[in-house]
Design an enzyme around this catalytic site. Sequence first.
Site, PDB file in Angstrom:
ATOM      1  N   LYS A 115     -13.944  -3.784  -2.418  1.00  0.00           N
ATOM      2  CA  LYS A 115     -14.789  -2.592  -2.315  1.00  0.00           C
ATOM      3  C   LYS A 115     -13.981  -1.326  -2.530  1.00  0.00           C
ATOM      4  CE  LYS A 115     -15.436  -3.497   2.583  1.00  0.00           C
ATOM      5  NZ  LYS A 115     -14.089  -3.276   3.170  1.00  0.00           N
ATOM      6  N   LYS A 154      -8.549  -9.797  -7.294  1.00  0.00           N
ATOM      7  CA  LYS A 154      -9.550 -10.004  -6.248  1.00  0.00           C
ATOM      8  C   LYS A 154     -10.599  -8.895  -6.314  1.00  0.00           C
ATOM      9  CE  LYS A 154      -9.248  -8.840  -1.765  1.00  0.00           C
ATOM     10  NZ  LYS A 154      -9.710  -8.768  -0.425  1.00  0.00           N
ATOM     11  N   LYS A 175       0.833  -1.220   0.000  1.00  0.00           N
ATOM     12  CA  LYS A 175       0.000   0.000   0.000  1.00  0.00           C
ATOM     13  C   LYS A 175       0.856   1.253   0.000  1.00  0.00           C
ATOM     14  CE  LYS A 175      -4.280  -1.657   2.163  1.00  0.00           C
ATOM     15  NZ  LYS A 175      -5.102  -1.618   3.381  1.00  0.00           N
TER      16      LYS A 175
HETATM   17  P1  ADP Z   1     -12.330  -5.249   0.471  1.00  0.00           P
HETATM   18  O1  ADP Z   1     -11.155  -5.698  -0.347  1.00  0.00           O
HETATM   19  O2  ADP Z   1     -13.622  -5.441  -0.221  1.00  0.00           O
HETATM   20  O3  ADP Z   1     -12.137  -3.849   1.015  1.00  0.00           O
HETATM   21  P2  ADP Z   1     -11.594  -6.273   3.033  1.00  0.00           P
HETATM   22  O4  ADP Z   1     -10.159  -6.389   2.694  1.00  0.00           O
HETATM   23  O5  ADP Z   1     -12.034  -5.152   3.925  1.00  0.00           O
HETATM   24  O6  ADP Z   1     -12.444  -6.226   1.697  1.00  0.00           O
HETATM   25  O7  ADP Z   1     -12.070  -7.648   3.631  1.00  0.00           O
HETATM   26  C1  ADP Z   1     -13.238  -7.802   4.410  1.00  0.00           C
HETATM   27  C2  ADP Z   1     -13.591  -9.275   4.469  1.00  0.00           C
HETATM   28  O8  ADP Z   1     -14.118  -9.694   3.216  1.00  0.00           O
HETATM   29  C3  ADP Z   1     -12.403 -10.195   4.745  1.00  0.00           C
HETATM   30  O9  ADP Z   1     -12.863 -11.264   5.565  1.00  0.00           O
HETATM   31  C4  ADP Z   1     -12.023 -10.696   3.385  1.00  0.00           C
HETATM   32  O10 ADP Z   1     -11.397 -11.952   3.424  1.00  0.00           O
HETATM   33  C5  ADP Z   1     -13.356 -10.763   2.675  1.00  0.00           C
HETATM   34  N1  ADP Z   1     -13.184 -10.509   1.251  1.00  0.00           N
HETATM   35  C6  ADP Z   1     -12.906  -9.312   0.675  1.00  0.00           C
HETATM   36  N2  ADP Z   1     -12.839  -9.418  -0.656  1.00  0.00           N
HETATM   37  C7  ADP Z   1     -13.057 -10.718  -0.944  1.00  0.00           C
HETATM   38  C8  ADP Z   1     -13.105 -11.460  -2.156  1.00  0.00           C
HETATM   39  N3  ADP Z   1     -12.920 -10.879  -3.323  1.00  0.00           N
HETATM   40  N4  ADP Z   1     -13.366 -12.778  -2.090  1.00  0.00           N
HETATM   41  C9  ADP Z   1     -13.565 -13.370  -0.905  1.00  0.00           C
HETATM   42  N5  ADP Z   1     -13.538 -12.739   0.276  1.00  0.00           N
HETATM   43  C10 ADP Z   1     -13.288 -11.418   0.274  1.00  0.00           C
HETATM   44 NA    NA Z   2      -9.830  -3.243   1.756  1.00  0.00          NA
END
Ligand code: ADP
Ligand code: NA
Length: 330
Positions: free
Chosen positions: A200, A197, A114
């Site tokens: 959000k 991946k 990051k």
């Molecule tokens: P994001 O990348 O959407 O901001 P986070 O990193 O905040 O998500 O992760 C929040 C939760 O959602 C974690 O438990 C993470 O493992 C799960 N998660 C986030 N993106 C995915 C994905 N693409 N596939 C499966 N699980 C995900």
């Molecule tokens: Na995130």
Amino acid sequence: MTKQRLYSGMQPSADSLQIGNYIGALLQWRTMQDEYDAFFSVVDLHAITVPQDPAQLREKTRRTAAQYIAAGIEPSRSTLYVQSHVRAHAELAWILSTITGFGEAGRMTQFKDKSQRQGADATSVGLFTYPILMAADILLYQTDVVPVGDDQKQHVELTRDLAERFNARFGETFRVPKPVIQQETARIYDLQEPTSKMSKSAESQAGVLWLLDDTSVTAKKIMRAVTDSDGTVRYDRAEKPGVSNLLTIYSALTGRSVGEIEDEYAGRGYGDFKKGLRDVVVAEFEPVRQRALELLDDPAELDRVLSVNADRAAEVADATLAAVYERVGL
Ligand code: ADP
Ligand code: NA
């Protein structure tokens, strides 16, 4: 027998959660809340480690909590609260920072990625110490298990190291938690870039399926998902990432095996397969979306529920923090 303790959380970094959060986190949490004494947090203190807008943050925090509840996390059974409502998180993070090596923190690969992307001057010290705050989140509740994606595994390892170090130096205080790493098959990829991946915080939203989107928008995104020119509905992550991703979503939401779904669509085109998936996703999301919007229509009631839950969380967290102060000599 008392249940084991579980802790997990998500950042309120968008107005809506995406389908990866739903499949990779919320669905698992919903199942696990039966077996565990579960604490689920909306980690707003983590969300301010990057530039943010205060009014939007407050709104995103409420919306994230509403989506937890709408997806089936029961605030009468699990403890569902907003991190900043429990003061002990920030206090314990400070104390843990004093037993964390500078080099040790510097080895966290998520920070390296990051900060490299943002540049050193745009990167806050808070982003650097983020994993220490995460350790505090987990250790305050004497947590046994932490369900996380594999990108968080290193942070849970740091948490374990800090717990063991503190216990060795000051006396037995923290339970040492274990990570429960999400199955590779529960990982969801971007519909337009099926090798990244889904997130959000993705730059482009075209390939992200939002839990709170209108049905018509979700349907369109699925029908436009990137596939390939081979034409067969078959799981092959390396050669057919787009189709494999759609199969993963289909399987996760229906509980059917990938093989069964491949058989159902054998000899049929991608159009049919996508329509099938569209119907599955829309049927799954629609009641969740409706329920979340209902909850958001009554912010006073939602705030009341979150406040009761924060009190419950604070009771556990404050007991741990009091022991920590005592041991450290504060
Ligand atoms: P994001 O990348 O959407 O901001 P986070 O990193 O905040 O998500 O992760 C929040 C939760 O959602 C974690 O438990 C993470 O493992 C799960 N998660 C986030 N993106 C995915 C994905 N693409 N596939 C499966 N699980 C995900
Ligand atoms: Na995130």
